[in-house]
Design a protein around this motif. Structure first.
Motif, short mmCIF file in Angstrom:
data_model
loop_
_atom_site.label_atom_id
_atom_site.label_comp_id
_atom_site.label_asym_id
_atom_site.label_seq_id
_atom_site.Cartn_x
_atom_site.Cartn_y
_atom_site.Cartn_z
N ASP A 160 3.44 -6.19 -0.12
CA ASP A 160 4.79 -6.47 -0.61
C ASP A 160 5.84 -6.46 0.50
O ASP A 160 7.01 -6.75 0.26
CB ASP A 160 5.22 -5.43 -1.65
N GLY A 161 5.43 -6.06 1.72
CA GLY A 161 6.37 -6.04 2.84
C GLY A 161 7.02 -4.70 3.08
O GLY A 161 8.16 -4.64 3.58
N ALA A 162 6.34 -3.60 2.77
CA ALA A 162 6.91 -2.26 3.00
C ALA A 162 7.41 -2.14 4.44
O ALA A 162 6.67 -2.42 5.38
CB ALA A 162 5.85 -1.20 2.73
N PRO A 163 8.66 -1.71 4.62
CA PRO A 163 9.19 -1.62 5.99
C PRO A 163 8.75 -0.38 6.75
O PRO A 163 8.72 -0.39 7.99
CB PRO A 163 10.70 -1.60 5.77
N ALA A 164 8.42 0.70 6.04
CA ALA A 164 8.08 1.95 6.72
C ALA A 164 7.13 2.78 5.85
O ALA A 164 7.23 2.76 4.62
CB ALA A 164 9.34 2.76 7.02
N ILE A 165 6.23 3.49 6.52
CA ILE A 165 5.26 4.35 5.85
C ILE A 165 5.20 5.68 6.56
O ILE A 165 5.15 5.74 7.79
CB ILE A 165 3.87 3.69 5.81
N MET A 166 5.22 6.76 5.78
CA MET A 166 5.07 8.11 6.33
C MET A 166 3.63 8.58 6.17
O MET A 166 3.00 8.36 5.15
CB MET A 166 6.01 9.10 5.62
N LEU A 167 3.16 9.28 7.20
CA LEU A 167 1.82 9.84 7.19
C LEU A 167 1.78 11.20 6.53
O LEU A 167 2.75 11.97 6.60
CB LEU A 167 1.29 9.98 8.62
#
Length: 354
Positions: free
Chosen positions: A235-242
């Motif tokens: 979907d184009g997620a701009p940022a992901i946290m681990l």
């Protein structure tokens, strides 16, 4: 395009925004430092002004309302002299995890309650909550939670997510559409959402904030939690946290933010994520206490992390930054990783921060 003497045209090279920065500025962009949501931490103000820290995280709880929080945020934006927008972030998930309250803010229900809404309605609600954040000067929300908890019974054995009602249900089919709706609502309001906690924190039985060697023995690249993140990436997620947990089936023995197999191998290569990867807090979590602050920052960047979150103990940020600068000066491969991470952070800011 510009004409040449022969009548052909040449392309004007696009300036490299990373190359225009000093090493110190590049490294500073890779850090998100904490401050109480009720007051501007003097150390974090100094880090923004002198160490080029690229973002600030509002922690704790504030009931000052949108106007009071905006006044706090202005202290930090005034301290920034690099001409690069600051990321101003907080946790505004809902339920027990809502940092900002008071006049101008709705009381947001927990994700498990949000999941009772149709995704279209949740998206509209999230857009309203996002507009409230923007009015307070916040442009990044460390949400939605995209973790999958298998069942209500498992939720009670899952301290970081299930016990706090932070999940959008108990299957990919419920979690993905609701996490997606929350994220899209935030984006519509001009707030960058950060989906978390990759590759999934729903199967652990201890909280990495308070326990060490927290290990997930079941999650693999084929697990439903990873499928949710794949959907958000599509979907184009701009940022992901681990997550900070250890994943035995992906990178045995190594916490996720230090594991190239998790960040570069699974998230970047297998899932094709090209956005910004953020660690969870590395400053005061029991899970990472065996490593020095300096080691935590270096290992995270080596693994492929773009933004190192230093929220609970921001006084550690200067030592981390100094260690990263020192290593980049003597290690060309590491310096290239710093430049690549800085490029992704600058691209996110250019696209979303207005």
């Amino acid at each position: 395009m510009s004409p040449t003497a022969t009548g052909t045209t040449t392309s004007t090279p696009t300036p490299d925004p990373v190359a225009a920065l000093s090493l110190e500025q590049r490294v500073g962009q890779l850090f998100l430092a904490g401050t109480p949501a009720t007051a501007a931490a003097p150390g974090t103000l100094a880090d923004v002004a002198r160490l080029h820290v690229g973002g600030v995280f509002l922690s704790g709880q504030s009931t000052a309302g949108a106007a009071g929080d905006a006044a706090l945020v202005s202290r930090f934006t005034a301290a920034d002299h690099d001409g690069i927008p600051l990321l101003i972030a907080t946790d505004q998930e809902g339920g027990l995890v809502q940092r900002l309250a008071g006049p101008g803010f709705s009381t947001i229900p927990a994700a498990l309650t949000q999941a009772n809404e149709q995704p279209q309605q949740l998206q509209a609600d999230a857009a309203r909550w996002g507009r409230q954040l923007r009015a307070a000067g916040i442009d990044m929300n460390l949400a939605p939670v995209a973790d999958v908890v298998d069942s209500p019974q498992q939720a009670q054995a899952n301290p970081p997510i299930g016990r706090l009602r932070r999940e959008y249900g108990y299957a990919q089919a419920s979690v993905l559409p609701h996490a997606r709706a929350f994220a899209e609502g935030m984006l519509a309001a001009g707030v960058v959402p950060v989906a978390k906690h990759f590759p999934g924190l729903g199967a652990v039985t201890a909280n990495t904030d308070y326990s060490s060697r927290v290990t997930d023995p079941t999650t693999s690249a084929l697990s439903p939690s990873v499928a949710v993140f794949r959907g958000m990436i599509d979907d184009g997620a701009p940022a992901i946290m681990l997550s900070s947990a250890i994943y035995s089936k992906i990178a045995p023995g190594t916490p996720a933010p230090f594991a190239p197999a998790v960040v570069t191998g699974l998230l970047r290569t297998k899932l094709g994520f090209s956005g910004v990867v953020m660690s969870d807090d590395v400053s005061a979590t029991a899970q990472l206490s065996a490593w020095t602050p300096q080691q935590r920052a270096i290992l995270a960047i080596q693994a492929g992390v773009d933004i190192v979150l230093v929220s609970a103990a921001p006084e550690q940020a200067p030592a981390m930054i100094a260690a990263v600068i020192a290593k980049a000066r003597t290690d060309p491969a590491f310096a290239a990783q710093v430049d690549a991470a800085c490029g992704r952070v600058l691209a996110l800011k250019q696209r979303y921060l207005k």
